[in-house]
Scaffold this motif. Structure first.
Motif, PDB file in Angstrom:
ATOM      1  N   THR A  13       0.816  -1.211   0.000  1.00 57.00           N
ATOM      2  CA  THR A  13       0.000   0.000   0.000  1.00 57.00           C
ATOM      3  C   THR A  13       0.847   1.257   0.000  1.00 57.00           C
ATOM      4  O   THR A  13       0.533   2.226  -0.689  1.00 57.00           O
ATOM      5  N   LEU A  14       1.933   1.259   0.758  1.00 58.36           N
ATOM      6  CA  LEU A  14       2.790   2.439   0.839  1.00 58.36           C
ATOM      7  C   LEU A  14       3.428   2.749  -0.517  1.00 58.36           C
ATOM      8  O   LEU A  14       3.506   3.908  -0.926  1.00 58.36           O
ATOM      9  N   GLY A  15       3.868   1.712  -1.233  1.00 56.42           N
ATOM     10  CA  GLY A  15       4.449   1.909  -2.558  1.00 56.42           C
ATOM     11  C   GLY A  15       3.430   2.422  -3.560  1.00 56.42           C
ATOM     12  O   GLY A  15       3.731   3.285  -4.390  1.00 56.42           O
ATOM     13  N   THR A  16       2.213   1.909  -3.491  1.00 53.07           N
ATOM     14  CA  THR A  16       1.149   2.360  -4.390  1.00 53.07           C
ATOM     15  C   THR A  16       0.787   3.807  -4.095  1.00 53.07           C
ATOM     16  O   THR A  16       0.625   4.614  -5.010  1.00 53.07           O
ATOM     17  N   LEU A  17       0.662   4.143  -2.822  1.00 54.87           N
ATOM     18  CA  LEU A  17       0.366   5.524  -2.430  1.00 54.87           C
ATOM     19  C   LEU A  17       1.469   6.465  -2.919  1.00 54.87           C
ATOM     20  O   LEU A  17       1.194   7.541  -3.450  1.00 54.87           O
ATOM     21  N   GLY A  18       2.708   6.053  -2.766  1.00 58.22           N
ATOM     22  CA  GLY A  18       3.830   6.861  -3.230  1.00 58.22           C
ATOM     23  C   GLY A  18       3.789   7.091  -4.732  1.00 58.22           C
ATOM     24  O   GLY A  18       4.059   8.197  -5.203  1.00 58.22           O
ATOM     25  N   ALA A  19       3.438   6.060  -5.487  1.00 57.70           N
ATOM     26  CA  ALA A  19       3.363   6.198  -6.943  1.00 57.70           C
ATOM     27  C   ALA A  19       2.281   7.199  -7.339  1.00 57.70           C
ATOM     28  O   ALA A  19       2.488   8.029  -8.237  1.00 57.70           O
ATOM     29  N   TRP A  20       1.137   7.162  -6.666  1.00 59.42           N
ATOM     30  CA  TRP A  20       0.057   8.104  -6.960  1.00 59.42           C
ATOM     31  C   TRP A  20       0.430   9.524  -6.537  1.00 59.42           C
ATOM     32  O   TRP A  20       0.074  10.499  -7.224  1.00 59.42           O
ATOM     33  N   ILE A  21       1.145   9.662  -5.427  1.00 57.37           N
ATOM     34  CA  ILE A  21       1.613  10.991  -5.011  1.00 57.37           C
ATOM     35  C   ILE A  21       2.567  11.546  -6.057  1.00 57.37           C
ATOM     36  O   ILE A  21       2.512  12.730  -6.400  1.00 57.37           O
TER      37      ILE A  21
END
Length: 147
Positions: free
Chosen positions: A45-53
């Motif tokens: 989840t953290l990696g996905t959130l980072g990609a969207w940011i």
């Protein structure tokens, strides 16, 4: 040197545009596989959130929309990326684990540190005169600070 002051706003705008689009490219590689195929969505989840940011924040910063909020979030993401991945020596999807080193030159975290500080500067400086935020401020009747 004062004659160069007239170029400060256009130069800042172009800098914000270039940095924002380069940051968005990192998210684009992860989410869209563009440009150049990328290396895929990071796990968790953290990696996905980072990609969207990276994708959304980069676009917002580039065009000067909700600039301060986007820059603060992007700066925070880069600080987290530096300390959780680079300084901690964690393995990335596309690279082996790095030795645990604090200094960016040793742990390949220079780009994360640069993005973090550039976005922090943008947060404090604001969107500038050439931005969507400035257009909205003109319509509402308030003035844009000239730093």
């Amino acid at each position: 040197m004062n004659s160069l002051n007239r170029f400060a706003d256009p130069f800042y705008c172009v800098t914000r545009l270039i940095v924002g689009l380069m940051f968005a490219c990192h998210g684009g590689q992860k989410i869209l596989g563009f440009p150049s195929g990328g290396h895929g969505m990071p796990p968790g989840t953290l990696g996905t959130l980072g990609a969207w940011i990276e994708l959304a924040g980069g676009i917002l910063i580039a065009f000067g929309l909700l600039t301060r909020i986007a820059a603060l979030v992007a700066s925070g993401e880069m600080a987290v990326a530096y300390f959780m991945v680079h300084a901690a020596g964690k393995a990335l999807d596309h690279a082996p684990a790095l030795p645990e080193q604090f200094f960016p030159i040793l742990n390949k975290g220079e780009l994360a540190v640069l993005y973090c500080w550039i976005f922090l500067f943008i947060f404090f400086y604001g969107p500038g005169r050439w931005s969507i935020d400035a257009i909205f401020r003109k319509k509402s009747g308030s003035t844009v600070p000239t730093a």
